[in-house]
Enzyme design. Structure first.
Site, mmCIF file in Angstrom:
data_model
loop_
_atom_site.group_PDB
_atom_site.id
_atom_site.type_symbol
_atom_site.label_atom_id
_atom_site.label_comp_id
_atom_site.label_asym_id
_atom_site.label_seq_id
_atom_site.Cartn_x
_atom_site.Cartn_y
_atom_site.Cartn_z
ATOM 1 N N GLY A 24 -22.072 -16.196 -38.630
ATOM 2 C CA GLY A 24 -21.526 -15.347 -39.681
ATOM 3 C C GLY A 24 -21.318 -13.907 -39.258
ATOM 4 O O GLY A 24 -20.314 -13.281 -39.624
ATOM 5 N N CYS A 26 -32.012 -10.350 -41.753
ATOM 6 C CA CYS A 26 -31.676 -9.397 -40.693
ATOM 7 C C CYS A 26 -32.461 -8.105 -40.816
ATOM 8 O O CYS A 26 -32.478 -7.291 -39.911
ATOM 9 C CB CYS A 26 -30.182 -9.088 -40.730
ATOM 10 S SG CYS A 26 -29.152 -10.537 -40.416
#
Length: 385
Positions: free
Chosen positions: A71, A329
């Site tokens: 992604g 993340c």
């Protein structure tokens, strides 16, 4: 200890049928799909079949699919590639995005600013939604691309993609959508959606990590930032990850085929977990961050008032329950979520927020077990808070 996984928005377990498809590649063939001999042609057929499956599942043509490493790469390829191409072709240097985008977009926007692009970051309301009026007011003659995510990875907020896309198209502006969290939970038909570029990731839908895709509508030009080969129609150099792509295609096929029953179960799990946490902690100590209905069924962001996120996550982990403080993340950081901050959520709720995300393998029976585990430590935690 029996472990319970409520962090599917970060990564998902690989579906057994996906593993089987990938193993057939690992053990059955080893050619390079760019080779012209029989070994290469055999692998090329697998690649083409996978591209056909992914395209058919989201309503586009096979030539509009670019396979990537995930992604983040898809987001970067879309935003940076389209922005640079627009500058070169039309002299446009303006980008519009929102304050709650994934860092793959926000950091790519910062990098483009250093190249001379101008970036407008739109605010969101208390539910995390972008205003269509704000988008309209931000567009000017220099606007090259708008990038808004479909489903927010921290709160599950579903943005008004069709309306934004229609606006962008009427003003001659490219529209990119990060659909990493939408695939498999929202029906996507790119024949109907006014979207020019859309990003996907395999490991969010029970596929392998390290593979994704970017939809590039026919006629859209991207400036490639990888060089060394003509793979993916010259848009991404390098030998394709065939086993990963085959696994991704199978994961897409399975997730799209079962989307309605999955949505039903995920919605039931989400609402039942809210009920159980209210019963356990108290209605005045629980706050759900996001909208009641306009949000994806698998993501739940909730604040345990007066209990810090770190304390809650540590005790959940000790009890065998995996959850998250926000985006995978940024989960190593101690700072409150930038998404919740952008939504105007109070500092107290920001500091006590936990994201639960549901998926393959989760059941109502397991959820009740998880709730009882929370009951065993919540009193102690509140006493020491």
């Amino acid at each position: 200890m029996e472990r319970i996984y409520y962090d599917h928005a970060a990564s998902t377990p690989v579906h057994p049928e996906v593993v089987s498809e990938m193993m057939s590649v690992y053990t059955g063939t080893f050619g390079n799909p760019s080779s012209t001999h029989a070994y290469g042609r055999g692998v090329r057929q697998l690649l083409n079949r996978s591209r056909d499956i992914v395209a058919a599942s989201i309503g586009c043509t096979a030539v509009e699919i670019v396979f990537t490493g995930g992604g983040t790469e898809s987001d970067n390829m879309a935003l940076i590639g389209a922005a640079r191409a627009a500058r070169k072709q039309h002299g446009k240097t303006h980008i519009i995005t929102s304050a709650t985008e994934h860092h793959a977009i926000l950091h790519a926007s910062e990098a483009l600013e250093e190249e001379g692009f101008r970036v407008t970051i739109l605010p969101v309301d208390e539910h995390g939604f972008v205003s269509l009026a704000d988008v309209a007011n931000a567009i000017d003659a220099e606007t090259a691309i708008i990038s808004i995510m479909y489903v927010n990875n921290e709160t599950g907020a579903i943005q008004p993609i069709e309306e934004i896309g229609a606006l962008a198209r009427s003003r001659g502006v490219l529209f990119h959508v990060d659909a990493v969290q939408a695939l498999g939970t929202i029906t996507i038909d790119l024949k109907q959606l006014p979207v020019d570029l859309m990003s996907f990731s395999a490991h969010k839908i029970n596929g392998p990590q390290g593979v994704g895709a970017l939809f590039v509508r026919k006629g859209i030009t991207l400036e490639s930032f990888s060089h060394g080969g003509s793979q993916e129609r010259g848009r991404r150099a390098g030998t394709e990850n065939v086993a990963g792509i085959v696994g991704f295609a199978k994961a897409v096929e399975l997730s799209v085929k079962s989307i309605e029953e999955r949505k039903l179960l995920l919605t039931q799990l989400r609402y039942r977990w809210i009920e159980r946490m209210i019963e356990t902690v108290g209605e005045d100590r629980i706050a759900v961050n996001g909208h009641d209905t306009m949000q994806a069924p698998h993501i739940l962001n909730m604040s345990f008032i007066s209990i810090s996120s770190e304390t809650m996550l540590m005790n959940l982990d000790l009890a065998g329950i995996a959850a998250s403080g926000g985006s995978a993340c940024t989960s190593g950081a101690l700072e409150p979520s930038y998404v919740l901050k952008a939504m105007g959520v109070s500092i107290e709720r920001q500091a006590s927020a936990v994201r639960f995300s549901f998926g393959l393998g989760n059941t109502m029976e397991e959820l009740e077990q998880a709730a009882k585990k929370v009951e065993t430590f919540i009193g102690r935690v509140r006493t020491n808070a």
